[in-house]
Design a protein around this motif. Structure first.
Motif, short mmCIF file in Angstrom:
data_model
loop_
_atom_site.label_atom_id
_atom_site.label_comp_id
_atom_site.label_asym_id
_atom_site.label_seq_id
_atom_site.Cartn_x
_atom_site.Cartn_y
_atom_site.Cartn_z
N GLU A 148 -9.60 -19.22 1.34
CA GLU A 148 -8.73 -18.88 2.45
C GLU A 148 -9.16 -19.62 3.73
OE1 GLU A 148 -10.30 -16.87 0.47
OE2 GLU A 148 -8.70 -15.89 -0.68
N HIS A 153 -5.10 -24.19 1.15
CA HIS A 153 -4.54 -22.85 1.31
C HIS A 153 -3.60 -22.78 2.50
CE1 HIS A 153 -4.59 -18.46 2.22
NE2 HIS A 153 -4.60 -18.37 0.91
N LYS A 157 0.40 -21.88 2.37
CA LYS A 157 1.03 -20.81 3.16
C LYS A 157 2.25 -21.33 3.91
CE LYS A 157 -2.22 -19.07 5.72
NZ LYS A 157 -2.85 -18.13 6.66
N GLN A 248 -5.84 -15.26 -7.69
CA GLN A 248 -5.67 -16.57 -7.07
C GLN A 248 -4.36 -17.21 -7.52
OE1 GLN A 248 -8.49 -18.36 -4.90
NE2 GLN A 248 -8.16 -16.17 -4.60
#
Length: 413
Positions: A148, A153, A157, A248
């Motif tokens: 994260e 990541h 997002k 995940q």
């Protein structure tokens, strides 16, 4: 990668494994017992290599520099290599992971894991490259550990927020300096430019059907990361202990491209190559940061410290407080660093006995040890608290200025 392997052959650093070898435990166990490159000619019927960058001598050879100049050389990089468009990637076939000798490393592992795969991603004009461990789910899917806040990541997002998948391409079997670049924290989108600089100034890349650009590799897997999640782990990480099981994101591969008779590259979890690729990219960062506060000579993240959690910094003191400033600079440069020792120029930081000698003869516990509590440390450290905080310790193992004659060791002229 093939050129590098041949270079290492010429230096007597490659051990040819001609007999059949299993991808389940056997090859990883063999890699744990040597620092030589192991070239498997029959890894469950395929070709494979391990320990590609298992020590600093190999990394220096890849860069074409002396081992003693390694950190200083890397600290001078500017991430300005030339990335050359070499056209489209051609000749792909439907993805089939069963064709690849993906390994299961330890009995407690949840499954077979890709450990050297570089995940190249591209979204809204921004590119990234980083290594993520990936557990095989079936012939076309893996579940990837995406830390994260790291760039992959973050891009995912952004894509998911727009109702889209993140296009990716995973390479296995790249030149080791491309792998090294992907393991390095660089300015946003500069991984390919850094790789180009490391290999000599220029790096050709080809574009996959999904728009992601990749350099030369033995194997390229093209696909997308979606919102789908699956259980990932257990998996042995850098400390040799099992990382927690997590939910995940899944990567679905649509296509694969392979060189003729490809060479699969596997990295042994918690092995020497894993430690070097985790830690060595931070050494030039620490070198530059310490260089802002005093005269820095060398930096090492030690093998005994999992190649990641323990550091030794060699300086030339200009004022009495320089060593403590160097400690703070090192912690700021590498936030996962747990313990750091700062030594003088006469101490060989690559010799743990010499470093221990400095601690034994130049440290007073009441004045030379800094303890910092309640700070963010490595998520891989088993001693971390539930909120992710830990304790950092810095050791000033340098001579007191003005009293150097009392500390210097006798030597022959």
């Amino acid at each position: 990668m093939r050129n590098f392997i041949e270079l290492m052959r010429q230096q007597g650093r490659v051990e040819e494994i001609e007999s059949p070898c299993s991808t389940v435990y056997e090859a990883p166990r063999m890699a744990s017992r040597t620092d030589k490159i192991l070239f498997f000619h029959d890894l469950d019927g395929r070709r494979g290599v391990m320990n590609l960058l298992s020590d600093r001598r190999s990394l220096a050879a890849a860069l074409g520099v002396e081992e003693r100049d390694l950190v200083g050389h890397l600290a001078g990089m500017t991430y300005n290599g030339r990335v050359v468009d070499a056209g489209r990637l051609e000749g792909g076939i439907p993805a089939d992971l069963s064709r690849l000798p993906v390994m299961k490393h330890f009995p407690g592992d949840a499954g077979r894991y890709f450990t050297s795969g570089i995940v190249f991603s591209r979204y809204d004009g921004v590119e990234n490259a980083s290594i993520h461990r990936m557990m095989v789910l079936d012939d076309g899917r893996v579940v990837a550990r995406l830390v994260e806040g790291r760039h992959t990541h973050t891009l995912l997002k952004e894509a998911l927020a727009r109702g889209e998948k993140l296009p990716v391409a995973v390479t296995v079997g790249t030149h080791p300096l491309v792998t090294f670049a992907a393991c390095t924290r660089v300015p946003e989108g500069k991984e390919l430019a850094y790789a180009a600089e490391l290999v000599g100034g220029e790096l050709p890349v080809r574009e996959c059907e999904n728009g992601v650009r990749v350099p030369d590799a033995e194997i390229v897997l093209e696909g997308y990361i979606s919102a789908e999640k699956a259980t990932e782990g257990p998996f042995v990480d850098i400390t040799g202990t099992y990382d927690p099981v997590r939910q995940q994101h899944v990567i679905e591969f649509t296509k694969m491209y392979c060189r003729e008779d490809p060479i699969y590259h596997g990295i042994l979890p918690a092995g020497d190559e894993h430690k070097l690729l985790m830690g060595a990219p931070y050494e030039p960062k620490i070198y530059r940061a310490v260089g802002e506060v005093t005269t820095v000579r060398d930096v090492l993240l030690t093998k005994g410290g999992a190649g990641y959690l323990h550091g030794v910094v060699q300086i030339r003191k200009n004022t009495q407080g320089d060593a403590k400033n160097a400690i703070m600079a090192a912690f700021a440069a590498h936030t996962s660093l747990k313990h750091v020792v700062v030594v003088d120029e006469d101490i060989d930081i690559h010799d743990p006995h010499d470093v221990e000698y400095a601690i034994a003869t130049r440290v007073r516990g009441d004045t030379d040890i800094m303890v910092v509590t309640g700070v963010r440390g490595s998520s891989l450290d088993p001693t971390r608290l539930g909120d992710g905080t830990n304790v950092k310790v810095g050791v000033d193992a340098t001579m007191v200025m003005g009293r150097e004659d009392e500390f210097r060791r006798a030597e022959w002229v």
